[in-house]
Motif scaffolding. Sequence first.
Motif, PDB file in Angstrom:
ATOM      1  N   ALA A 259       0.905  -1.205  -0.102  1.00 14.11           N
ATOM      2  CA  ALA A 259       0.063   0.015   0.131  1.00 14.11           C
ATOM      3  C   ALA A 259       0.876   1.143   0.064  1.00 14.11           C
ATOM      4  CB  ALA A 259      -0.966  -0.124   1.362  1.00 14.11           C
ATOM      5  N   ILE A 260       2.140   1.091   0.742  1.00 12.06           N
ATOM      6  CA  ILE A 260       2.990   2.567   0.754  1.00 12.06           C
ATOM      7  C   ILE A 260       3.526   2.277  -0.734  1.00 12.06           C
ATOM      8  CG2 ILE A 260       4.885   3.412   1.861  1.00 12.06           C
ATOM      9  CD1 ILE A 260       2.273   3.386   3.789  1.00 12.06           C
ATOM     10  N   GLU A 261       3.812   1.558  -1.339  1.00 12.92           N
ATOM     11  CA  GLU A 261       4.309   1.395  -2.598  1.00 12.92           C
ATOM     12  C   GLU A 261       3.466   2.090  -3.589  1.00 12.92           C
ATOM     13  OE1 GLU A 261       7.277  -2.526  -2.474  1.00 12.92           O
ATOM     14  OE2 GLU A 261       5.771  -2.494  -3.905  1.00 12.92           O
ATOM     15  N   TYR A 262       2.340   1.815  -3.388  1.00 20.00           N
ATOM     16  CA  TYR A 262       1.045   2.295  -4.273  1.00 20.00           C
ATOM     17  C   TYR A 262       0.836   3.694  -4.047  1.00 20.00           C
ATOM     18  CZ  TYR A 262      -0.295  -2.397  -5.772  1.00 20.00           C
ATOM     19  OH  TYR A 262      -0.444  -3.662  -6.405  1.00 20.00           O
ATOM     20  N   ILE A 263       0.788   4.051  -2.872  1.00 19.43           N
ATOM     21  CA  ILE A 263       0.661   5.522  -2.554  1.00 19.43           C
ATOM     22  C   ILE A 263       1.847   6.383  -3.206  1.00 19.43           C
ATOM     23  CG2 ILE A 263       1.369   5.932  -0.090  1.00 19.43           C
ATOM     24  CD1 ILE A 263      -0.459   7.841   0.229  1.00 19.43           C
ATOM     25  N   VAL A 264       3.094   5.835  -3.126  1.00 20.29           N
ATOM     26  CA  VAL A 264       4.130   6.746  -3.706  1.00 20.29           C
ATOM     27  C   VAL A 264       4.185   6.660  -5.195  1.00 20.29           C
ATOM     28  CG1 VAL A 264       6.841   6.620  -3.829  1.00 20.29           C
ATOM     29  CG2 VAL A 264       5.885   5.916  -1.883  1.00 20.29           C
ATOM     30  N   MET A 265       3.736   5.512  -5.677  1.00 14.98           N
ATOM     31  CA  MET A 265       3.320   5.404  -7.310  1.00 14.98           C
ATOM     32  C   MET A 265       2.468   6.529  -7.437  1.00 14.98           C
ATOM     33  SD  MET A 265       3.278   1.260  -7.937  1.00 14.98           S
ATOM     34  CE  MET A 265       2.904   1.368  -9.563  1.00 14.98           C
ATOM     35  N   LEU A 266       1.092   6.557  -6.928  1.00 14.37           N
ATOM     36  CA  LEU A 266       0.355   7.496  -7.090  1.00 14.37           C
ATOM     37  C   LEU A 266       0.818   8.736  -6.936  1.00 14.37           C
ATOM     38  CD1 LEU A 266      -2.671   8.435  -7.975  1.00 14.37           C
ATOM     39  CD2 LEU A 266      -3.275   7.661  -5.445  1.00 14.37           C
ATOM     40  N   SER A 267       1.388   9.145  -5.859  1.00 12.93           N
ATOM     41  CA  SER A 267       2.083  10.516  -5.764  1.00 12.93           C
ATOM     42  C   SER A 267       3.024  10.927  -6.853  1.00 12.93           C
ATOM     43  CB  SER A 267       2.695  10.574  -4.287  1.00 12.93           C
ATOM     44  OG  SER A 267       2.156  10.215  -3.287  1.00 12.93           O
ATOM     45  N   LEU A 268       3.788   9.924  -7.233  1.00 21.07           N
ATOM     46  CA  LEU A 268       4.842  10.141  -8.355  1.00 21.07           C
ATOM     47  C   LEU A 268       3.871  10.518  -9.820  1.00 21.07           C
ATOM     48  CD1 LEU A 268       7.502   7.567  -7.562  1.00 21.07           C
ATOM     49  CD2 LEU A 268       7.701  10.057  -7.351  1.00 21.07           C
ATOM     50  N   GLY A 269       3.130   9.703  -9.818  1.00 23.90           N
ATOM     51  CA  GLY A 269       2.082   9.720 -10.900  1.00 23.90           C
ATOM     52  C   GLY A 269       1.309  11.283 -11.027  1.00 23.90           C
ATOM     53  N   ALA A 270       0.918  11.668  -9.878  1.00 27.37           N
ATOM     54  CA  ALA A 270       0.313  12.938  -9.819  1.00 27.37           C
ATOM     55  C   ALA A 270       1.298  13.876  -9.645  1.00 27.37           C
ATOM     56  CB  ALA A 270      -0.521  12.929  -8.687  1.00 27.37           C
ATOM     57  N   ASN A 271       2.667  13.861  -9.823  1.00 26.66           N
ATOM     58  CA  ASN A 271       3.783  14.734  -9.948  1.00 26.66           C
ATOM     59  C   ASN A 271       4.087  15.350  -8.704  1.00 26.66           C
ATOM     60  OD1 ASN A 271       4.126  14.668 -12.987  1.00 26.66           O
ATOM     61  ND2 ASN A 271       2.415  15.297 -12.899  1.00 26.66           N
ATOM     62  N   CYS A 272       4.030  14.599  -7.511  1.00 27.28           N
ATOM     63  CA  CYS A 272       3.892  15.103  -6.055  1.00 27.28           C
ATOM     64  C   CYS A 272       5.472  14.851  -5.785  1.00 27.28           C
ATOM     65  CB  CYS A 272       3.103  14.373  -5.232  1.00 27.28           C
ATOM     66  SG  CYS A 272       1.413  15.021  -5.381  1.00 27.28           S
ATOM     67  N   SER A 273       5.710  15.674  -4.696  1.00 23.02           N
ATOM     68  CA  SER A 273       7.127  15.508  -3.907  1.00 23.02           C
ATOM     69  C   SER A 273       6.865  14.405  -2.844  1.00 23.02           C
ATOM     70  CB  SER A 273       7.886  16.729  -3.567  1.00 23.02           C
ATOM     71  OG  SER A 273       7.150  17.799  -3.590  1.00 23.02           O
ATOM     72  N   ILE A 274       7.619  13.580  -2.573  1.00 25.62           N
ATOM     73  CA  ILE A 274       7.457  12.480  -1.477  1.00 25.62           C
ATOM     74  C   ILE A 274       8.073  13.046  -0.342  1.00 25.62           C
ATOM     75  CG2 ILE A 274       7.817  10.309  -1.028  1.00 25.62           C
ATOM     76  CD1 ILE A 274       6.318  10.185  -3.531  1.00 25.62           C
ATOM     77  N   THR A 275       7.091  12.931   0.744  1.00 27.39           N
ATOM     78  CA  THR A 275       7.708  13.271   2.223  1.00 27.39           C
ATOM     79  C   THR A 275       8.603  12.059   2.860  1.00 27.39           C
ATOM     80  OG1 THR A 275       5.546  14.454   2.439  1.00 27.39           O
ATOM     81  CG2 THR A 275       7.021  13.766   4.590  1.00 27.39           C
ATOM     82  N   LYS A 276       9.890  12.264   2.815  1.00 28.00           N
ATOM     83  CA  LYS A 276      10.739  11.159   2.983  1.00 28.00           C
ATOM     84  C   LYS A 276      10.457  10.890   4.555  1.00 28.00           C
ATOM     85  CE  LYS A 276      13.665  11.700  -0.735  1.00 28.00           C
ATOM     86  NZ  LYS A 276      14.829  12.204  -1.437  1.00 28.00           N
TER      87      LYS A 276
END
Lengths: 481, 94, 483
Positions: A55-72
């Motif tokens: 699920a965390i992989e998926y939300i990172v994929m969605l965030s990247l797909g929506a051109n977001c920056s990732i909160t590390k």
Amino acid sequence: MNLKPTIGMETHVELDTESKMFCSCKVVETDEPNISLCPTCLGLPGALPVPNKKAIEYIVMLSLGANCSITKEGMFHRKNYFYPDLPKNYQISQFDFPVGVEGSLEIVIEDSLHTVAIERVHMEEDTGKSIHLGSGRIDSATSTLLDFNRSGVPLVEVVTKPIISSAKMAVAYIEELRQLVIDLGISKGKLEKGNLRFDANISVAEEGSDELGVKVEIKNMNSLKSLEKAIDYEILRQTKMVQDKESIIQETRHWDENKQVTLSMRTKEGSADYRYFSDPDLPNMVINDEFIEISQNQIKETPEKKRKTLLDTGLSLSDSNYLDKGQRWLYELYLSTVKETGDCKSTFNFLTGELQGQMRKAEISELPQWLNSEKLASLINLFENNEVSFTSAKDILAKLLIEDIDPKSFASDNNLIQSSDNDEIKALVTSIINENQDIVERLENPEDKLVGYLVGQVMKSSKSKVNPGSVKEVLLKELFG
Amino acid sequence: MTKDFNIDDISNLASIHLEEKEKLKLQKDLEIVLEHVDALKNIDVKDEKIDIHPLSKVLELREDESTPSLSHKDAMKNSPETKDGHFVVPPSIE
Amino acid sequence: MNRNIPSISKLNNLFLDKELKPSELFEQVYENASFTESILHAHLELFYDEGIENSKKSDERFLKGESLGKLDGIPIAIKDNINVYGYKTTCSSKMLSNYVSPYDATVIGMLKETGSTFTGKTNLDEFAMGSSTENSAYGPTKNPWNPDYVPGGSSGGSAAVVSAGSAVASLGSDTGGSIRQPASFCGVVGFKPTYGTVSRFGLIAFASSLDQIGPITNTVDDARIIFDNIQGYDPKDATSIKPEYTEPKNKKLKIGIIKELMQEGVSEDSQNEVNKVTQLLENSGHEVVETSLPLTEMALSVYYLIAPAECSANLSRFDGVRFGLREPASGSYEMMNKTRAVGFGEEVKKRILLGTYALSAGYFDEYYGRALKVRSKIISDFQKAFDDFDFLISPTTPSPAFKFGEKTENPLEMYLSDLCTIPANLAGLPAISIPTGLSNNNMPLSIQLMGKPCSDYSLLDLAESIEDMVSFNHLPKMTKGDI
């Protein structure tokens, strides 16, 4: 006074994982209630949450797909409110450190591109389902049944900035987001199953004003159609109120599908204080570069990329967007077919018009194995090169859907090849002109409707084996020189 | 500061109905504790970072594998009221 | 050690030498329980049938020479906030009077693997909130040394059963001292391991970032054996750690006396015990120096914001919807409000309300947010202290056991009895209480040792050497003689 609406969307996306967000219970799609439960998702005393890596992989994929920056360095928060279908009476969610921030989605409205700014993408868990028993009216329920199978299913909430300006734009945004989660393979994306659920925050303010009006949240829109209608209704309602100098109350309203209006939902006093605090059962979550890379590598396709590929074939933006949002096989079939035909528009028209139409009529959901891009391209080329009439092309396609044939040999075997032999056409035209002298005398110019009638007569006499374009050309030459 | 402490608002948020005589005692006790914890205001905490785990452990994630859940019977056995495999509560819509 | 019940190692030898059968031990312990329970009220439920059955299985194993280890056949009592499959887990609350757990806590699963038997579930302050067991909805537990006195809390039942010999050992939980304080009041050993070394899965949460399960035993070695069998990483508990246990650098240890716990507010009795042990440690060549941890004085305030805040959410699940008490009402909200009004006792309500307030809009930064930050400072102060010291020493409690009703009027008075124990919870440190002497009125007194995270085994070693040096060999009134 000129008023303009401002809309922000909050969308919940149910992820398509094997197990739930914080426990190992299977995510199930069933009407049998309360069969996939454990102490954690049922909120039993002593149970603890452990997050699902996928699920965390998926939300990172969605965030990247929506051109977001990732909160590390992020964390999970508890959102506290009492409701019977929320087992712990708090929802594990994210507050000030969402996984994705500051992104954007490119959307298409008719033939123009727009951008929707994304504020945040955060991880949370779903609630159970309530069924209200009673006389059928929502306000006279006698008891509520609870099914917790859905409790704990991973949900991603995607929140836009208040930047959407019309119902059409909101719909286009949801279509784009839906396609994104489908193309990423992280959600089934079925609106009717509640895989995507959206709320709209709507306000109106004077055009040119920097400040937004009072925000009203609209819930309970279960389809794109109701989303569009609800937003349009709410904009009208608020506009009228402002014009009548009535004040708008900040509240939550729900869309009443039967009455086609938004209605105020009575809310409990003080229930908006969610008392968010970092969940002490879940240490801080670090999403490092390696994790982001692994997630990035799983992204094979996004609607934006697909649209670019389609545009590159020469297709218009709206046609590209149509294929982008359609079924996957059609998108792929188009790309491989257009490679062979080299004609984007006729390929698009034939596949989306004739092929889809016949399949719908014949209730075929999948292309027969033999019906590949090579055969389709050869068929499209046949009528594009005027070798067969469109009617014949349709007949050949119908045959192709039930039998493995070669379009070209089938056309010649069945005498469907049109003649482009000018002498033959000329003979036919001459005989039709002779037979219809009365009409010929009434013709005033080449645009006369009666020209079409004469072309039809020639076609009929040839049993459609000549090319209508050539017929018209010869006919006009004969008549007007 | 305790003048802000409205026991009715708090009990409403906490979803606990309180009798009048209970309120008096609780209000008094809570004011005593709140007065005591006021001492924290004198500590300088400007640059302090917060970590919810006392040993600053970093979260480990679980593989996405499903394991058998509670049997339906075990899941429902403590339920105060059931109907057709559902938990039943008085209407949750007012 | 001359106690009425032999140590676990000794019992294990008796089993191996066929001088005693596990089932005979179980019967004896059960008889002790039957004898003392009517006065002490330390067990909420006794598991005779399953206990005797399991101990007979242990008999078989010893007969065949297939013993499962040191805990095989050892009767252990379980605090009633730890889930045992098929038995009631009430947390001493009306809310859960009929709640039968459908699963085992991780520690219970681990103990079952060892072949130990369970005597039953022990009394506690409702949801582990309290320091005297006076907050149990099922009536208080009495102190085996003198039934006019409280056994401490919240694990009062677990301390009393070991002290009275109605279990060989017990499991407790410690959020602000709930293992060590009652162990001290009852003259037994209480060990709170490093946060995260023992799984919390199945422990009904009070304050998740502070709660830790640990043993209450007659001897330090018993505590070590139990700890050894329940510690370890649990994938079901995200806060659980993979411990790398540490050893002190030198044989000669440097031990710090926490100055702030040796001043006004801590009785002379209690301070004297620390001084006595200091002398003994120095005699055996260790260095003992006074040190200052000034923020220790803030620990109580930090604790009484963080623990209530966490509990206010942890206890939200008790709502009458899926399990437990339900009060009749015409709507769901009313039902939940009423159920929680009737199901929770006064202290629990007090802490939920306090925590709700500390988290509410407009007060978060002032209260909970600030408490978290002071906690971080306390943690760094301890880290600095452990750069200089191998271990820290203090009294376990500011005073020996008090009488029933003595501290129920003012909440602060009761809260202050956890003054010395709370810091270890805030910093996640291992800490142990060992009995060292008696007060003027013949109630037990203890000292507390704290170590750096994951120094659990070396902390137990030090505690054991102190145990040998002081040879505390007093027995409580309420025991039924030797086995």
